[in-house]
Design an enzyme around this catalytic site. Structure first.
Site, mmCIF file in Angstrom:
data_model
loop_
_atom_site.group_PDB
_atom_site.id
_atom_site.type_symbol
_atom_site.label_atom_id
_atom_site.label_comp_id
_atom_site.label_asym_id
_atom_site.label_seq_id
_atom_site.Cartn_x
_atom_site.Cartn_y
_atom_site.Cartn_z
ATOM 1 N N ASN A 74 0.869 -1.178 0.000
ATOM 2 C CA ASN A 74 0.000 0.000 0.000
ATOM 3 C C ASN A 74 0.907 1.230 0.000
ATOM 4 O O ASN A 74 1.546 1.524 1.013
ATOM 5 C CB ASN A 74 -0.886 -0.049 1.259
ATOM 6 C CG ASN A 74 -1.709 1.208 1.438
ATOM 7 O OD1 ASN A 74 -1.778 2.064 0.556
ATOM 8 N ND2 ASN A 74 -2.342 1.321 2.600
ATOM 9 N N TRP A 75 0.936 1.912 -1.133
ATOM 10 C CA TRP A 75 1.831 3.076 -1.246
ATOM 11 C C TRP A 75 1.270 4.302 -0.525
ATOM 12 O O TRP A 75 1.963 5.298 -0.396
ATOM 13 C CB TRP A 75 2.086 3.390 -2.719
ATOM 14 C CG TRP A 75 3.166 2.551 -3.340
ATOM 15 C CD1 TRP A 75 3.693 1.382 -2.841
ATOM 16 C CD2 TRP A 75 3.870 2.817 -4.564
ATOM 17 N NE1 TRP A 75 4.668 0.905 -3.686
ATOM 18 C CE2 TRP A 75 4.805 1.766 -4.752
ATOM 19 C CE3 TRP A 75 3.801 3.822 -5.522
ATOM 20 C CZ2 TRP A 75 5.660 1.712 -5.858
ATOM 21 C CZ3 TRP A 75 4.646 3.776 -6.624
ATOM 22 C CH2 TRP A 75 5.571 2.732 -6.794
ATOM 23 N N LYS A 76 -0.010 4.236 -0.121
ATOM 24 C CA LYS A 76 -0.645 5.392 0.534
ATOM 25 C C LYS A 76 -0.473 6.632 -0.352
ATOM 26 O O LYS A 76 -0.505 6.500 -1.566
ATOM 27 C CB LYS A 76 -0.083 5.563 1.952
ATOM 28 C CG LYS A 76 -0.149 4.245 2.735
ATOM 29 C CD LYS A 76 0.123 4.394 4.201
ATOM 30 C CE LYS A 76 0.007 3.021 4.870
ATOM 31 N NZ LYS A 76 0.162 3.074 6.326
ATOM 32 N N HIS A 134 -9.300 0.929 5.226
ATOM 33 C CA HIS A 134 -8.014 1.123 5.908
ATOM 34 C C HIS A 134 -8.222 2.057 7.097
ATOM 35 O O HIS A 134 -9.022 2.986 7.031
ATOM 36 C CB HIS A 134 -6.990 1.712 4.926
ATOM 37 C CG HIS A 134 -5.599 1.680 5.475
ATOM 38 N ND1 HIS A 134 -5.154 2.584 6.406
ATOM 39 C CD2 HIS A 134 -4.571 0.831 5.247
ATOM 40 C CE1 HIS A 134 -3.901 2.286 6.728
ATOM 41 N NE2 HIS A 134 -3.528 1.228 6.037
ATOM 42 N N GLU A 174 -6.575 4.433 8.159
ATOM 43 C CA GLU A 174 -6.357 5.862 7.863
ATOM 44 C C GLU A 174 -7.597 6.479 7.235
ATOM 45 O O GLU A 174 -7.891 7.654 7.448
ATOM 46 C CB GLU A 174 -5.105 6.015 6.974
ATOM 47 C CG GLU A 174 -3.836 5.765 7.789
ATOM 48 C CD GLU A 174 -2.663 5.205 7.021
ATOM 49 O OE1 GLU A 174 -2.649 5.267 5.777
ATOM 50 O OE2 GLU A 174 -1.741 4.682 7.690
ATOM 51 N N GLU A 219 -4.669 -5.026 10.702
ATOM 52 C CA GLU A 219 -3.655 -3.995 10.885
ATOM 53 C C GLU A 219 -3.900 -3.264 12.202
ATOM 54 O O GLU A 219 -4.744 -2.366 12.269
ATOM 55 C CB GLU A 219 -3.710 -2.980 9.733
ATOM 56 C CG GLU A 219 -3.437 -3.586 8.377
ATOM 57 C CD GLU A 219 -2.900 -2.553 7.386
ATOM 58 O OE1 GLU A 219 -1.871 -2.839 6.778
ATOM 59 O OE2 GLU A 219 -3.499 -1.465 7.248
ATOM 60 N N GLY A 276 3.302 2.106 10.720
ATOM 61 C CA GLY A 276 4.297 3.167 10.567
ATOM 62 C C GLY A 276 5.072 3.488 11.831
ATOM 63 O O GLY A 276 5.755 4.510 11.910
ATOM 64 N N SER A 322 4.114 -2.304 10.127
ATOM 65 C CA SER A 322 5.562 -2.392 10.320
ATOM 66 C C SER A 322 6.166 -3.724 9.881
ATOM 67 O O SER A 322 7.130 -4.209 10.476
ATOM 68 C CB SER A 322 5.933 -2.082 11.782
ATOM 69 O OG SER A 322 5.554 -0.754 12.108
ATOM 70 N N GLY A 362 3.135 -1.195 4.119
ATOM 71 C CA GLY A 362 3.139 0.228 3.781
ATOM 72 C C GLY A 362 4.525 0.685 3.359
ATOM 73 O O GLY A 362 4.957 0.467 2.234
ATOM 74 N N GLY A 363 5.250 1.303 4.286
ATOM 75 C CA GLY A 363 6.544 1.926 3.979
ATOM 76 C C GLY A 363 7.507 1.021 3.225
ATOM 77 O O GLY A 363 8.162 1.468 2.267
HETATM 78 P P1 13P Z 1 3.537 0.260 7.484
HETATM 79 O O1 13P Z 1 4.007 -1.015 6.842
HETATM 80 O O2 13P Z 1 4.234 1.484 6.951
HETATM 81 O O3 13P Z 1 3.521 0.152 8.986
HETATM 82 O O4 13P Z 1 1.995 0.464 7.024
HETATM 83 C C1 13P Z 1 1.096 -0.587 7.164
HETATM 84 C C2 13P Z 1 -0.149 -0.228 6.459
HETATM 85 O O5 13P Z 1 -0.918 0.612 6.905
HETATM 86 C C3 13P Z 1 -0.440 -0.902 5.182
HETATM 87 O O6 13P Z 1 -1.740 -0.680 4.761
#
Ligand code: 13P
Length: 246
Positions: A8-10, A92, A94, A162, A168, A207, A228-229
Site C-alpha cells: 500500500n503506497w498510501k 483502511h 487511515e 492492521e 508506521g 511495520s 506500507g513503507g
Molecule cells: P507500514 O508497513 O508502513 O507500517 O503500514 C502498514 C499499512 O498501513 C499498510 O496498509
C-alpha cells in the site's frame, strides 16, 4: 491457497517511482505468492501498463460505493477496474480515521468492489487504547461483522489485520498476539460466511519489513502481508515477497 504480498503506497509516489516497479517486476518474474501494489489512483493506469504480462497485480486504495454520479473527487470500483486494477483496499484505518468511514460504508464499498470484478481487501484493527483496555477481539469482531459483505466468497475477499498502533511505528504485536487475532478472524468469518472462510487470505499489516517478514509469515493463519513503507522500495518489498515464496 496462494499467499499474497500486498503493498500500500498510501499518498506516496509520482511517475518517477515507477522505476521501482520495473525493478520489482524484473527481480520477481515468477514469485510463489501473489504480488500486488496499490499505488495512488494517479499511477494505477501507468503501473498497470508496466505490469502487463508480469506477475505484478495492481490495486486501488479506496473506492466509492456507487458506480458513478455527482461525487467530486471520488473514484468508483468500475473506474479502478477500467484503469487496470484487480484489487482494492477498503476500510483502511487511515480512511476510517481521516474520513470518518463507518463499517456500513466499508461494507458498501466492498460490495461495489466485488460487483465491479475486483478483489476487496477489507481492513480491520484495534487502536492502542482498545488493546490496553482488553477490547481487541471485541473491536475486530464488530468490524468484521459490519464490514464484510454477507455472502462473501474466498475468491473476492481478503481480510487485513492492521493494529492501528503498529502502522508506521516500527512496533509489532508479538507473534502470539498475531496468532490469536488471526485465529479469531478465521473463526468469526466462518460463523459469518461458512466454508468460504477457509480460503480467505488473512494478511497481517503494520511495520512489516524484510527483517521480520519470515517470522510473521510462519504464524498460523497468516496468509500474507499488507505492507506500507517497505513496499515503496523494490529491494525491501522484493525481500518480503521472497519470504513468502518458499
Ligand atoms: P507500514 O508497513 O508502513 O507500517 O503500514 C502498514 C499499512 O498501513 C499498510 O496498509
Amino acid at each position: 491457497m496462494k499467499k499474497l504480498a500486498a503493498g500500500n503506497w498510501k499518498m506516496n509516489g509520482t511517475a518517477a517511482a515507477l522505476a521501482e516497479v520495473q525493478a520489482l517486476i524484473a527481480a520477481h518474474p515468477a514469485p510463489a505468492c501473489e504480488m500486488l501494489l496499490c499505488p495512488p489512483a494517479t499511477l494505477i493506469g501507468h503501473m498497470a501498463s508496466l505490469a502487463k504480462d508480469s506477475a505484478l497485480c495492481v490495486g486501488g486504495q479506496d473506492c466509492h460505493p456507487k458506480a458513478s454520479g455527482a461525487h467530486t473527487g471520488d473514484i468508483s470500483a468500475i473506474m479502478l477496474k477500467d484503469a487496470g486494477a484487480s484489487h482494492v483496499i477498503v476500510g483502511h484505518s487511515e480512511r476510517r480515521t481521516d474520513h470518518g468511514e463507518t463499517d456500513a460504508l466499508v461494507q458498501a464499498k466492498a460490495v461495489a468492489a466485488v460487483s465491479a470484478g475486483l478483489v476487496a481487501i477489507v481492513c480491520v484493527g484495534e487502536t492502542e487504547a482498545e488493546r490496553d483496555a482488553g477490547r481487541t477481539l471485541a473491536v475486530i469482531g464488530g468490524q468484521l461483522d459490519g464490514s464484510v459483505p454477507a455472502g462473501a466468497v474466498a475468491a473476492s475477499l481478503v481480510v487485513a489485520y492492521e493494529p492501528v498502533w503498529a502502522i508506521g511505528t516500527g512496533r509489532t504485536p508479538t507473534l502470539a498476539e498475531i496468532a490469536e487475532v488471526h485465529a479469531f478472524i478465521r473463526a468469526r468469518l466462518t460463523a459469518r460466511i461458512g466454508v468460504e472462510a477457509a480460503g480467505v487470505r488473512l494478511l497481517y499489516g503494520g511495520s512489516v519489513k524484510p527483517s521480520n517478514a519470515a517470522e510473521i509469515f510462519a504464524v498460523p493463519d497468516v496468509d500474507g502481508a499488507l505492507v506500507g513503507g517497505a513496499s515503496l522500495k523494490a529491494a525491501d518489498f522484493g525481500a518480503i515477497v521472497a519470504a513468502l515464496g518458499t
